[in-house]
Design a protein around this motif. Structure first.
Motif, short mmCIF file in Angstrom:
data_model
loop_
_atom_site.label_atom_id
_atom_site.label_comp_id
_atom_site.label_asym_id
_atom_site.label_seq_id
_atom_site.Cartn_x
_atom_site.Cartn_y
_atom_site.Cartn_z
N GLY A 1 23.58 -5.79 -24.66
CA GLY A 1 22.67 -6.54 -23.81
C GLY A 1 21.22 -6.14 -24.01
O GLY A 1 20.32 -7.00 -24.04
N GLY A 2 20.95 -4.83 -24.16
CA GLY A 2 19.59 -4.38 -24.37
C GLY A 2 19.02 -4.87 -25.69
O GLY A 2 17.86 -5.32 -25.76
N PHE A 3 19.82 -4.80 -26.75
CA PHE A 3 19.35 -5.27 -28.06
C PHE A 3 19.07 -6.77 -28.05
O PHE A 3 18.02 -7.23 -28.50
N LEU A 4 20.03 -7.55 -27.53
CA LEU A 4 19.86 -9.00 -27.51
C LEU A 4 18.70 -9.41 -26.60
O LEU A 4 17.95 -10.34 -26.91
N GLY A 5 18.54 -8.71 -25.45
CA GLY A 5 17.45 -9.04 -24.54
C GLY A 5 16.09 -8.81 -25.19
O GLY A 5 15.18 -9.63 -25.07
N ALA A 6 15.94 -7.66 -25.86
CA ALA A 6 14.67 -7.38 -26.55
C ALA A 6 14.45 -8.33 -27.72
O ALA A 6 13.32 -8.76 -27.99
N PHE A 7 15.53 -8.70 -28.38
CA PHE A 7 15.44 -9.59 -29.55
C PHE A 7 14.93 -10.97 -29.15
O PHE A 7 14.00 -11.51 -29.75
N VAL A 8 15.53 -11.55 -28.09
CA VAL A 8 15.13 -12.91 -27.70
C VAL A 8 13.80 -12.91 -26.94
O VAL A 8 13.16 -13.95 -26.82
N ALA A 9 13.38 -11.73 -26.41
CA ALA A 9 12.08 -11.67 -25.74
C ALA A 9 10.95 -11.98 -26.70
O ALA A 9 9.92 -12.56 -26.32
N ILE B 1 26.67 -7.18 -19.38
CA ILE B 1 25.90 -7.57 -20.57
C ILE B 1 24.90 -8.66 -20.21
O ILE B 1 23.73 -8.62 -20.59
N GLY B 2 25.37 -9.66 -19.46
CA GLY B 2 24.48 -10.74 -19.07
C GLY B 2 23.34 -10.26 -18.20
O GLY B 2 22.18 -10.70 -18.36
N VAL B 3 23.62 -9.32 -17.29
CA VAL B 3 22.58 -8.78 -16.42
C VAL B 3 21.55 -8.00 -17.23
O VAL B 3 20.33 -8.19 -17.07
N VAL B 4 22.03 -7.11 -18.11
CA VAL B 4 21.12 -6.30 -18.92
C VAL B 4 20.29 -7.18 -19.85
O VAL B 4 19.08 -6.97 -20.02
N LEU B 5 20.91 -8.19 -20.45
CA LEU B 5 20.21 -9.07 -21.37
C LEU B 5 19.04 -9.76 -20.67
O LEU B 5 17.90 -9.76 -21.17
N GLN B 6 19.29 -10.34 -19.51
CA GLN B 6 18.23 -11.08 -18.83
C GLN B 6 17.16 -10.14 -18.27
O GLN B 6 15.97 -10.46 -18.31
N LEU B 7 17.58 -8.98 -17.75
CA LEU B 7 16.59 -8.02 -17.26
C LEU B 7 15.69 -7.51 -18.39
O LEU B 7 14.47 -7.44 -18.23
N MET B 8 16.29 -7.17 -19.52
CA MET B 8 15.51 -6.68 -20.65
C MET B 8 14.58 -7.76 -21.18
O MET B 8 13.39 -7.51 -21.46
N ARG B 9 15.08 -8.96 -21.30
CA ARG B 9 14.24 -10.08 -21.79
C ARG B 9 13.03 -10.29 -20.89
O ARG B 9 11.89 -10.35 -21.35
N ASN B 10 13.28 -10.42 -19.59
CA ASN B 10 12.19 -10.69 -18.66
C ASN B 10 11.20 -9.53 -18.58
O ASN B 10 9.98 -9.74 -18.48
N SER B 11 11.72 -8.29 -18.61
CA SER B 11 10.84 -7.13 -18.53
C SER B 11 9.95 -7.01 -19.77
O SER B 11 8.75 -6.72 -19.67
#
Length: 335
Positions: free
Chosen positions: A125-133, A212-222
């Motif tokens: 989730g962290g990798f995907l969130g930062a990637f799509v950010a 995973i979904g929670v971490v992905l969206q939190l990382m993306r938005n942050s």
């Protein structure tokens, strides 16, 4: 800071006392006679009286409550020691077995399962969130956000059945994964226990889908929000490579909400592992809790609920204190 830590610790102790009291009242008021449940269909007044006397069920509710608090308390002044292992009593259905020992045997398996799920969620989730950010607004961004929302909405028991059917039944010959199995398997002939780490894969993936979904969206938005801050613009203006900007300036600040969320999710996964452990046959505390509920084994049920509650309260308190220690902005607001 010391005053803040003392206040948080006192609040945690008060919360644990409230949870313990609520658990005692709920299970004390449950219809049915525990002594009769232990004896089964036997209708022997003398045996019933002996069982009630053995477990203190013949005492007034107030006396039972005080004895209950003394048993589960980690403070052991009456026993000549400062700390002791909490005693949750003896199982009603598993004669002669202490609840503390049963939880001690099964909790490590549940903790390993929850930790593996959280680690999987953090990495993916962290990798995907930062990637799509860094690709905000693209088709990939919209797809992963929508996919993560679907993952967060799926109940764990449904995901467990789906994963078991797809990866262990349909694709079993290629994946080599079992439909059911725990961390250790026992040889039927020799009785020898051997490690089966592959049995951890499907339960951990199942539990990790929602966080995973929670971490992905939190990382993306942050990452998107912090990337617009002045200190990040200054770092970029100095000519730092984007990787260093992300690693040294964005990631440390973006991790704060994720740490808070993960601490709560870890305790939630301990409770949510109940259905997953039953479906995959994982020998953990969740499976122990379900078996105790089915047999109305109140000491085991109360012990499992108290352990999960205590972990949640302790983790929440530690995160609050850690925030105040590490983040100067929070210290400024508090003091």
């Amino acid at each position: 800071m010391i005053r803040f830590i003392v206040q948080k610790t006192a609040l945690a102790v008060l919360t644990l006392w409230g949870v313990a009291t609520l658990v005692f009242l709920l299970f004390t008021l449950v219809p049915g006679d525990p002594a009769q449940m232990m004896l089964g269909k036997r209708d022997d007044p003398q045996a019933l009286a002996a069982v009630r006397a053995k477990y203190g069920l013949d005492q007034p509710t107030g006396v039972q409550y005080v004895r209950y608090l003394k048993r589960i308390s980690p403070i052991g002044f009456d026993e000549g020691t400062l700390f002791k292992v909490p005693d949750f009593g003896e199982s009603y259905q598993r004669q002669g077995q202490r609840v503390t020992a049963l939880i001690g045997q099964t909790f490590p398996n549940t903790a390993l399962l929850a930790f593996s799920a959280i680690l999987f969620a953090l990495l993916v989730g962290g990798f995907l969130g930062a990637f799509v950010a860094y690709r905000s607004g693209t088709g990939l961004d919209r797809f992963l956000v929508a996919f993560s929302s679907i993952g967060m909405s799926l109940p764990s028991f449904f995901t467990a059945v789906l994963f078991a059917w797809v990866f262990a039944f349909l694709l079993g010959p290629w994946t080599g994964l079992n439909l059911t199995g725990s961390l250790y398997a026992v040889d039927d002939y020799t009785g020898e226990r051997y490690l089966q780490l592959k049995n951890l894969i499907l339960p951990a993936l199942t539990l990790g889908v929602r966080p995973i979904g929670v971490v992905l969206q939190l990382m993306r938005n942050s990452v998107i929000e912090i990337g617009k801050k002045d200190f990040v613009r200054t770092a970029r203006a100095k000519g730092l490579p984007e990787f260093k900007v992300f690693w040294k300036h964005i990631l440390p600040v973006a991790s704060n909400p994720i740490i808070t969320t993960i601490s709560g999710w870890f305790a939630s996964l301990l409770a949510g592992a109940v259905f997953v452990e039953i479906i995959f046959g994982w020998n953990g505390m969740g499976k122990l809790l379900v078996e105790a509920l089915n047999t109305r084994d109140l000491p085991i049920t109360m012990g499992c609920v108290l352990v999960i509650s205590a972990i949640f309260v302790v983790l929440t308190t530690l995160v609050d204190v850690l925030y105040a220690v590490l983040d100067p902005r929070i210290r400024a607001e508090l003091f």
